[in-house]
Scaffold this active site. Structure first.
Site, PDB file in Angstrom:
ATOM      1  CB  SER A 142     -28.485  39.897 -14.622  1.00 48.24           C
ATOM      2  OG  SER A 142     -27.448  40.680 -14.058  1.00 48.24           O
ATOM      3  CE1 TYR A 157     -26.338  35.327 -12.016  1.00 48.88           C
ATOM      4  CE2 TYR A 157     -25.890  37.491 -12.957  1.00 48.88           C
ATOM      5  CZ  TYR A 157     -26.698  36.653 -12.223  1.00 48.88           C
ATOM      6  OH  TYR A 157     -27.864  37.137 -11.680  1.00 48.88           O
TER       7      TYR A 157
END
Length: 252
Positions: A142, A157
């Site tokens: 990501s 995350y």
């Protein structure tokens, strides 16, 4: 026929990757968590185009289930493709959730770690004996792990996704004697069902994200799936140990 395993392919990026890989004449074993109907939709889309696909359940957060999953993969390879190896692994399955640093519980942190980092690590380790020499692995990270995608609320995350980016380089180093290439891609904001279908529930966030993206819109699953398919194919044969941001120029 070459065969790929794509985790988390019942919707979004994984579904697109499975379909785009299949369009290149590759058989697909795809996995799903709770969304079996979505996985069967993916299989149907692939079969409609003349491809072959098998959907298997998998919880990437439960590494104790990986040996049984490997057995299911062996059976699918044998029954559908008359093979005992596969060629491409796409580690895509995951989940997203925003939590400010001071609000992040140990339980959430541990779940992120199990699903986003420990899962791909030990799933790849479990499947590695079945991965053919000259194969390819693509890990989906990501841009929250990059400066371009740094946003408050993604400390846990983003840290796990950053760990997966580093793991990608080590995999590339250690798998290279077998001719296996390993790369990661870092999507930006993409219209998927992540975070309990957040884009559908909060459509008002889309224009703001598009305004911060050089190419003027948020990503669609196929924007990412096409890159995964290309990296895993002959076009990507001389690329390994790379992390490629696929975000349309977020915060450019």
């Amino acid at each position: 026929m070459r065969v790929a395993i794509v985790t988390g392919a019942s919707s979004g990026i994984g579904q697109s990757a499975a379909i785009q890989i299949a369009k290149r004449g590759v058989g697909v074993i795809l996995t799903y968590g709770r969304n079996r109907a979505g996985a069967l939709d993916t299989v149907a889309d692939i079969e409609k185009e003349g491809g072959a696909a098998v959907a298997l359940p998998l919880d990437v957060g439960r590494s104790e289930t990986f040996p049984a999953f490997r057995d299911a993969v062996v059976a699918a390879l044998r029954d559908t493709w008359q093979r005992d190896t596969f060629d491409i692994l796409v580690n895509n399955a995951g989940f997203g959730q925003m939590a400010m640093f001071e609000d992040t519980t140990e339980e959430l942190f541990d779940r992120f770690m199990r699903v986003l980092l420990k899962g791909p690590y030990f799933l790849t380790q479990t499947l590695l004996p079945l991965l053919a020499d000259g194969g390819a692995v693509v890990n989906v990270t990501s841009n929250s792990a990059l400066f371009s995608g740094l946003e408050a609320g993604y400390s846990a995350y983003g840290s796990m996704k950053g760990g997966l980016t580093v793991l990608t380089r080590y995999m590339a180093k250690e798998f290279s004697p077998r001719g296996i290439r390993v790369n990661s891609i870092a999507p930006g904001s993409t219209r998927t069902r992540i975070a309990d279908d957040a884009f559908a529930r909060f459509p008002e966030v889309v224009p703001a994200l598009a305004a911060q993206t050089a190419l003027g819109r948020i990503g669609e699953p196929d924007d990412i799936g096409l890159v995964i398919a290309a990296l895993a194919s002959e076009e990507g044969r001389w690329i390994t140990a790379q992390n490629i941001e696929v975000s349309g120029g977020y915060h450019l």
